[in-house]
Design an enzyme around this catalytic site. Structure first.
Site, PDB file in Angstrom:
ATOM      1  N   GLU A   1      20.152 -18.344  13.946  1.00  0.00           N
ATOM      2  CA  GLU A   1      19.670 -19.692  13.624  1.00  0.00           C
ATOM      3  C   GLU A   1      18.327 -19.940  14.325  1.00  0.00           C
ATOM      4  O   GLU A   1      18.233 -20.702  15.282  1.00  0.00           O
ATOM      5  CB  GLU A   1      20.698 -20.733  14.051  1.00  0.00           C
ATOM      6  CG  GLU A   1      21.990 -20.677  13.246  1.00  0.00           C
ATOM      7  CD  GLU A   1      22.960 -21.786  13.621  1.00  0.00           C
ATOM      8  OE1 GLU A   1      22.851 -22.326  14.746  1.00  0.00           O
ATOM      9  OE2 GLU A   1      23.817 -22.114  12.795  1.00  0.00           O
TER      10      GLU A   1
ATOM     11  N   SER B   1      19.985 -24.238  12.381  1.00  0.00           N
ATOM     12  CA  SER B   1      21.085 -25.141  12.689  1.00  0.00           C
ATOM     13  C   SER B   1      21.256 -26.170  11.585  1.00  0.00           C
ATOM     14  O   SER B   1      20.279 -26.671  11.021  1.00  0.00           O
ATOM     15  CB  SER B   1      20.818 -25.853  14.016  1.00  0.00           C
ATOM     16  OG  SER B   1      21.722 -26.916  14.196  1.00  0.00           O
TER      17      SER B   1
END
Length: 383
Positions: free
Chosen positions: A255, A282
């Site tokens: 991420e 995210s």
């Protein structure tokens, strides 16, 4: 992903958004455990609930929530393990034109506690149901249709959960992109801010499209080490690119794509630049990044031959993303040594890299999808 489980019918109605500290959380945990035993006695299994219409419900709920981009590989992976095909076009076909109804950060104003108080996921699903965008006959873990749990679930707070007729945003789903840099990537349109739209998508005569100069990073360590280097000449017309962040390259799809501009731009009030990467970001990120580029750089995708200074054109109208580089030059670059790949650190990483597919296909172990419904076969005795 709690919301996606509820939309699929895999959790009890109203379960997803209850805050951890609320007494209702422990109460529904008890009810969930009780219902799990009943499901065994009734012989209702996940494969009885998971269907293509159930996944379409989840895609639409994700769009209406302004949900996480991580839903794309997760739902795709779940579908693969259930023997159901969810392909790249489904996110555009079923999800893109769904309006944004949840006024919840990062796409909206409120926090998730307010969302729960306003009715939560059932209120969103009620809104879709009333407007013909919910496959109402899908089975849920209640043993009844998913629609049977939505009666009387209209929201009590239209500031937090908007009506279908007056949404926060039209066309709030993921935009599916392709071009010479990748065959598939997604962009979360619900977090395109007014400032980002004005800066990049309102060019006279070319609305919804923009061009920028690529600044390429080899993973997050390289990004953090060099983002403030004045020699990169990053300005408001730059596009930040990160590669080596996919299932093979990382390994495991990190991420890391939601990269901030350098400090010099942040101090001028420029808080977001276009970003592209073969990894993830995210679900709470407010950056309209282009994510999950497949095939990734480590698999020979177009990001592998991209260079600093290349001009990238992104056209949201056409769903395209291309580096404006001559085909002969691309062929020459492909003959050069590819970007480095971080070596495997464990035997499990090595096995994973040998088996995993791309984020467009859920980043699952290819051989694992052969073993569907194995619970119906009793294991051999080993004593």
């Amino acid at each position: 992903m709690n919301a996606m489980a509820e939309a699929l019918g895999l959790s009890l109605t109203g379960c997803a958004a209850i805050p951890a500290a609320y007494r209702e959380r422990s109460q529904i945990a008890y009810r969930t455990g009780k219902r799990a035993v009943e499901l065994v006695l009734e012989d209702i299994k996940p494969l009885d609930i998971l269907s293509k219409p159930a996944f379409i419900n989840a895609i639409r709920v994700c769009s209406a929530l302004g949900g996480s981009t991580n839903a794309q590989p997760h739902l795709t992976a779940m579908a693969k393990h259930a023997g159901i095909s969810i392909d790249a076009s489904d996110w555009q076909k079923y999800g893109y034109e769904v309006p944004l109804l949840a006024n919840v950060q990062p796409a909206g104003e409120y926090l998730s506690e307010s969302f729960h108080r306003a009715g939560g996921v059932p209120a969103i699903m009620w809104e879709l149901w009333q407007n013909g965008l919910l496959n109402e006959e899908c089975l849920s873990v209640t043993g009844r249709s998913i629609a049977s749990g939505l009666e009387g679930r209209e929201t009590t707070d239209r500031d937090v959960i908007k009506s279908f007729a007056k949404p926060l945003r039209e066309n709030a789903g993921f935009k599916v992109l392709s071009g010479n840099l990748f065959d598939f990537a997604i962009m979360k349109t619900s977090v395109i801010s007014a400032a980002f739209d004005k800066e990049f998508l309102q060019r006279p005569g070319d609305l919804g499209a923009f061009e920028g100069r690529a600044v390429v990073f080899e993973g997050s360590e390289d990004y953090h080490a060099r983002i403030n280097d004045p020699a990169l000449n990053i300005d408001e017309r730059s596009i930040l690119v990160i590669r080596g962040a996919g299932p093979l390259g990382w390994p495991g799809a990190a991420e890391v794509v939601n990269m901030q501009p350098p400090n010099a731009l942040l101090q001028r009030g420029i808080t977001s630049l276009p970003t592209i990467g073969d990894g993830r970001q995210s679900g709470t990120a407010d950056s309209p990044s282009i994510l999950h580029a497949s095939p990734e750089s480590a698999a020979g995708g177009g990001l592998s031959w991209l260079r600093d200074g290349d001009i990238i054109r992104i056209d949201l109208n056409q769903g395209s993303c291309n580096a404006l580089v001559d085909e002969n030059e691309i062929a020459r670059r492909r003959s050069e040594t590819p970007p480095p790949i971080v070596p495997s650190k464990t035997p499990w990483q090595k096995i994973y890299r040998q088996e995993v597919n791309q984020l467009v296909d859920g980043a699952v172990l290819e051989s694992a999808v052969e073993f569907i419904d194995i619970a119906r076969q009793l294991p051999r005795h080993n004593h």
